[in-house]
Design a protein around this motif. Structure first.
Motif, PDB file in Angstrom:
ATOM      1  N   ALA A  29       0.837  -1.205   0.000  1.00 48.88           N
ATOM      2  CA  ALA A  29       0.000   0.000   0.000  1.00 48.88           C
ATOM      3  C   ALA A  29       0.870   1.252   0.000  1.00 48.88           C
ATOM      4  O   ALA A  29       0.649   2.170  -0.795  1.00 48.88           O
ATOM      5  N   ARG A  30       1.841   1.291   0.899  1.00 51.53           N
ATOM      6  CA  ARG A  30       2.733   2.456   1.030  1.00 51.53           C
ATOM      7  C   ARG A  30       4.127   1.921   1.347  1.00 51.53           C
ATOM      8  O   ARG A  30       4.504   1.804   2.512  1.00 51.53           O
ATOM      9  N   PRO A  31       4.900   1.584   0.322  1.00 55.50           N
ATOM     10  CA  PRO A  31       6.176   0.890   0.532  1.00 55.50           C
ATOM     11  C   PRO A  31       7.167   1.614   1.435  1.00 55.50           C
ATOM     12  O   PRO A  31       7.698   1.013   2.368  1.00 55.50           O
ATOM     13  N   ARG A  32       7.425   2.870   1.161  1.00 55.52           N
ATOM     14  CA  ARG A  32       8.471   3.575   1.920  1.00 55.52           C
ATOM     15  C   ARG A  32       8.154   3.655   3.421  1.00 55.52           C
ATOM     16  O   ARG A  32       8.965   3.245   4.243  1.00 55.52           O
ATOM     17  N   PRO A  33       6.965   4.145   3.818  1.00 50.75           N
ATOM     18  CA  PRO A  33       6.680   4.204   5.261  1.00 50.75           C
ATOM     19  C   PRO A  33       6.650   2.818   5.912  1.00 50.75           C
ATOM     20  O   PRO A  33       7.092   2.648   7.053  1.00 50.75           O
ATOM     21  N   ALA A  34       6.142   1.833   5.184  1.00 46.04           N
ATOM     22  CA  ALA A  34       6.076   0.484   5.745  1.00 46.04           C
ATOM     23  C   ALA A  34       7.469  -0.094   5.959  1.00 46.04           C
ATOM     24  O   ALA A  34       7.752  -0.685   7.007  1.00 46.04           O
ATOM     25  N   LEU A  35       8.351   0.082   4.990  1.00 44.75           N
ATOM     26  CA  LEU A  35       9.715  -0.445   5.135  1.00 44.75           C
ATOM     27  C   LEU A  35      10.482   0.290   6.228  1.00 44.75           C
ATOM     28  O   LEU A  35      11.272  -0.322   6.965  1.00 44.75           O
ATOM     29  N   VAL A  36      10.236   1.595   6.371  1.00 37.24           N
ATOM     30  CA  VAL A  36      10.862   2.347   7.467  1.00 37.24           C
ATOM     31  C   VAL A  36      10.354   1.820   8.807  1.00 37.24           C
ATOM     32  O   VAL A  36      11.127   1.642   9.755  1.00 37.24           O
ATOM     33  N   ALA A  37       9.042   1.566   8.893  1.00 33.11           N
ATOM     34  CA  ALA A  37       8.476   1.029  10.130  1.00 33.11           C
ATOM     35  C   ALA A  37       9.038  -0.356  10.448  1.00 33.11           C
ATOM     36  O   ALA A  37       9.374  -0.644  11.604  1.00 33.11           O
ATOM     37  N   PHE A  85      10.076 -10.732  10.311  1.00 35.46           N
ATOM     38  CA  PHE A  85       8.758 -11.325  10.049  1.00 35.46           C
ATOM     39  C   PHE A  85       7.710 -10.769  11.008  1.00 35.46           C
ATOM     40  O   PHE A  85       6.613 -10.369  10.592  1.00 35.46           O
ATOM     41  N   LEU A  86       8.033 -10.717  12.300  1.00 37.00           N
ATOM     42  CA  LEU A  86       7.104 -10.214  13.296  1.00 37.00           C
ATOM     43  C   LEU A  86       6.724  -8.758  13.026  1.00 37.00           C
ATOM     44  O   LEU A  86       5.555  -8.369  13.148  1.00 37.00           O
ATOM     45  N   SER A  87       7.694  -7.960  12.620  1.00 37.59           N
ATOM     46  CA  SER A  87       7.435  -6.552  12.311  1.00 37.59           C
ATOM     47  C   SER A  87       6.498  -6.418  11.114  1.00 37.59           C
ATOM     48  O   SER A  87       5.538  -5.635  11.143  1.00 37.59           O
ATOM     49  N   HIS A  88       6.752  -7.179  10.070  1.00 34.77           N
ATOM     50  CA  HIS A  88       5.893  -7.132   8.878  1.00 34.77           C
ATOM     51  C   HIS A  88       4.501  -7.665   9.222  1.00 34.77           C
ATOM     52  O   HIS A  88       3.484  -7.079   8.828  1.00 34.77           O
ATOM     53  N   LEU A  89       4.435  -8.751   9.959  1.00 30.14           N
ATOM     54  CA  LEU A  89       3.157  -9.330  10.371  1.00 30.14           C
ATOM     55  C   LEU A  89       2.334  -8.317  11.162  1.00 30.14           C
ATOM     56  O   LEU A  89       1.122  -8.203  10.975  1.00 30.14           O
ATOM     57  N   SER A  90       2.992  -7.574  12.044  1.00 29.77           N
ATOM     58  CA  SER A  90       2.289  -6.563  12.845  1.00 29.77           C
ATOM     59  C   SER A  90       1.670  -5.489  11.952  1.00 29.77           C
ATOM     60  O   SER A  90       0.513  -5.092  12.155  1.00 29.77           O
ATOM     61  N   LEU A  91       2.420  -5.025  10.965  1.00 25.11           N
ATOM     62  CA  LEU A  91       1.893  -4.012  10.052  1.00 25.11           C
ATOM     63  C   LEU A  91       0.752  -4.557   9.199  1.00 25.11           C
ATOM     64  O   LEU A  91      -0.248  -3.864   8.965  1.00 25.11           O
ATOM     65  N   GLY A  93      -1.259  -7.023  10.045  1.00 25.57           N
ATOM     66  CA  GLY A  93      -2.396  -7.164  10.955  1.00 25.57           C
ATOM     67  C   GLY A  93      -3.084  -5.834  11.218  1.00 25.57           C
ATOM     68  O   GLY A  93      -4.321  -5.740  11.206  1.00 25.57           O
ATOM     69  N   PHE A  94      -2.295  -4.799  11.441  1.00 23.23           N
ATOM     70  CA  PHE A  94      -2.857  -3.469  11.652  1.00 23.23           C
ATOM     71  C   PHE A  94      -3.585  -2.989  10.402  1.00 23.23           C
ATOM     72  O   PHE A  94      -4.691  -2.446  10.486  1.00 23.23           O
ATOM     73  N   GLY A  95      -2.977  -3.196   9.243  1.00 19.43           N
ATOM     74  CA  GLY A  95      -3.621  -2.796   7.991  1.00 19.43           C
ATOM     75  C   GLY A  95      -4.932  -3.538   7.765  1.00 19.43           C
ATOM     76  O   GLY A  95      -5.924  -2.943   7.319  1.00 19.43           O
ATOM     77  N   ALA A  96      -4.968  -4.819   8.094  1.00 18.63           N
ATOM     78  CA  ALA A  96      -6.198  -5.600   7.954  1.00 18.63           C
ATOM     79  C   ALA A  96      -7.266  -5.080   8.903  1.00 18.63           C
ATOM     80  O   ALA A  96      -8.438  -4.933   8.524  1.00 18.63           O
ATOM     81  N   MET A  97      -6.874  -4.784  10.132  1.00 19.25           N
ATOM     82  CA  MET A  97      -7.822  -4.268  11.109  1.00 19.25           C
ATOM     83  C   MET A  97      -8.394  -2.926  10.644  1.00 19.25           C
ATOM     84  O   MET A  97      -9.603  -2.688  10.717  1.00 19.25           O
ATOM     85  N   MET A  98      -7.529  -2.051  10.141  1.00 20.26           N
ATOM     86  CA  MET A  98      -7.991  -0.743   9.675  1.00 20.26           C
ATOM     87  C   MET A  98      -8.906  -0.882   8.459  1.00 20.26           C
ATOM     88  O   MET A  98      -9.876  -0.121   8.313  1.00 20.26           O
ATOM     89  N   THR A  99      -8.642  -1.851   7.610  1.00 19.43           N
ATOM     90  CA  THR A  99      -9.512  -2.099   6.445  1.00 19.43           C
ATOM     91  C   THR A  99     -10.905  -2.502   6.899  1.00 19.43           C
ATOM     92  O   THR A  99     -11.904  -2.001   6.403  1.00 19.43           O
ATOM     93  N   VAL A 100     -10.967  -3.396   7.872  1.00 14.08           N
ATOM     94  CA  VAL A 100     -12.262  -3.852   8.402  1.00 14.08           C
ATOM     95  C   VAL A 100     -12.992  -2.713   9.086  1.00 14.08           C
ATOM     96  O   VAL A 100     -14.198  -2.501   8.872  1.00 14.08           O
ATOM     97  N   VAL A 101     -12.276  -1.946   9.907  1.00 17.41           N
ATOM     98  CA  VAL A 101     -12.896  -0.832  10.631  1.00 17.41           C
ATOM     99  C   VAL A 101     -13.414   0.218   9.658  1.00 17.41           C
ATOM    100  O   VAL A 101     -14.528   0.751   9.819  1.00 17.41           O
ATOM    101  N   ASN A 102     -12.634   0.536   8.638  1.00 15.22           N
ATOM    102  CA  ASN A 102     -13.045   1.562   7.675  1.00 15.22           C
ATOM    103  C   ASN A 102     -14.210   1.128   6.795  1.00 15.22           C
ATOM    104  O   ASN A 102     -14.921   1.975   6.250  1.00 15.22           O
ATOM    105  N   ARG A 103     -14.435  -0.163   6.639  1.00 12.78           N
ATOM    106  CA  ARG A 103     -15.558  -0.657   5.831  1.00 12.78           C
ATOM    107  C   ARG A 103     -16.842  -0.718   6.639  1.00 12.78           C
ATOM    108  O   ARG A 103     -17.920  -0.869   6.083  1.00 12.78           O
ATOM    109  N   SER A 104     -16.727  -0.624   7.959  1.00  9.02           N
ATOM    110  CA  SER A 104     -17.918  -0.710   8.818  1.00  9.02           C
ATOM    111  C   SER A 104     -18.697   0.577   8.822  1.00  9.02           C
ATOM    112  O   SER A 104     -18.250   1.639   8.693  1.00  9.02           O
TER     113      SER A 104
END
Length: 104
Positions: A29-37, A85-91, A93-104
């Motif tokens: 979705a946003r490569p640069r900020p995600a890779l920095v995170a 892996f854990l860092s990427h998984l966390s992002l 998971g957060f992105g999935a949660m925000m997708t669900v919340v924003n669709r509600s």
């Protein structure tokens, strides 16, 4: 049997990366900020691990699934891959949660 743990981590990371690519949840979705995170979280978790090892809170366990390559005493190479892996998984998971919340 050596390397099985690393293979499991890499296989899991490929799965998460495919989910990320399909649903554009983090890196896709946003490569640069995600890779920095991911890099920042990796540095943070490595620092926590080093501190815990230095304090004697935990050490390297014996397992035939490990490669036996250590980046530092009590810090196997698999740990670094797991932290990324854990860092990427966390992002993701957060992105999935925000997708669900924003669709509600």
């Amino acid at each position: 049997m050596a390397g099985v743990y690393l293979a499991a981590i890499l296989t899991s990371h490929v799965g998460i990366a495919l989910l990320d690519a399909r649903w554009k949840l983090a890196v896709w979705a946003r490569p640069r900020p995600a890779l920095v995170a991911i890099a920042a979280l990796t540095v943070l978790f490595v620092a926590i691990d080093v501190l815990a090892i230095t304090m004697g809170l935990y050490g390297l366990g014996e397992s035939p699934a490990l490669l036996g390559w250590n980046l530092a005493p009590h810090f196997p190479v698999e740990e670094l891959f797991f932290i990324v892996f854990l860092s990427h998984l966390s992002l993701v998971g957060f992105g999935a949660m925000m997708t669900v919340v924003n669709r509600s």
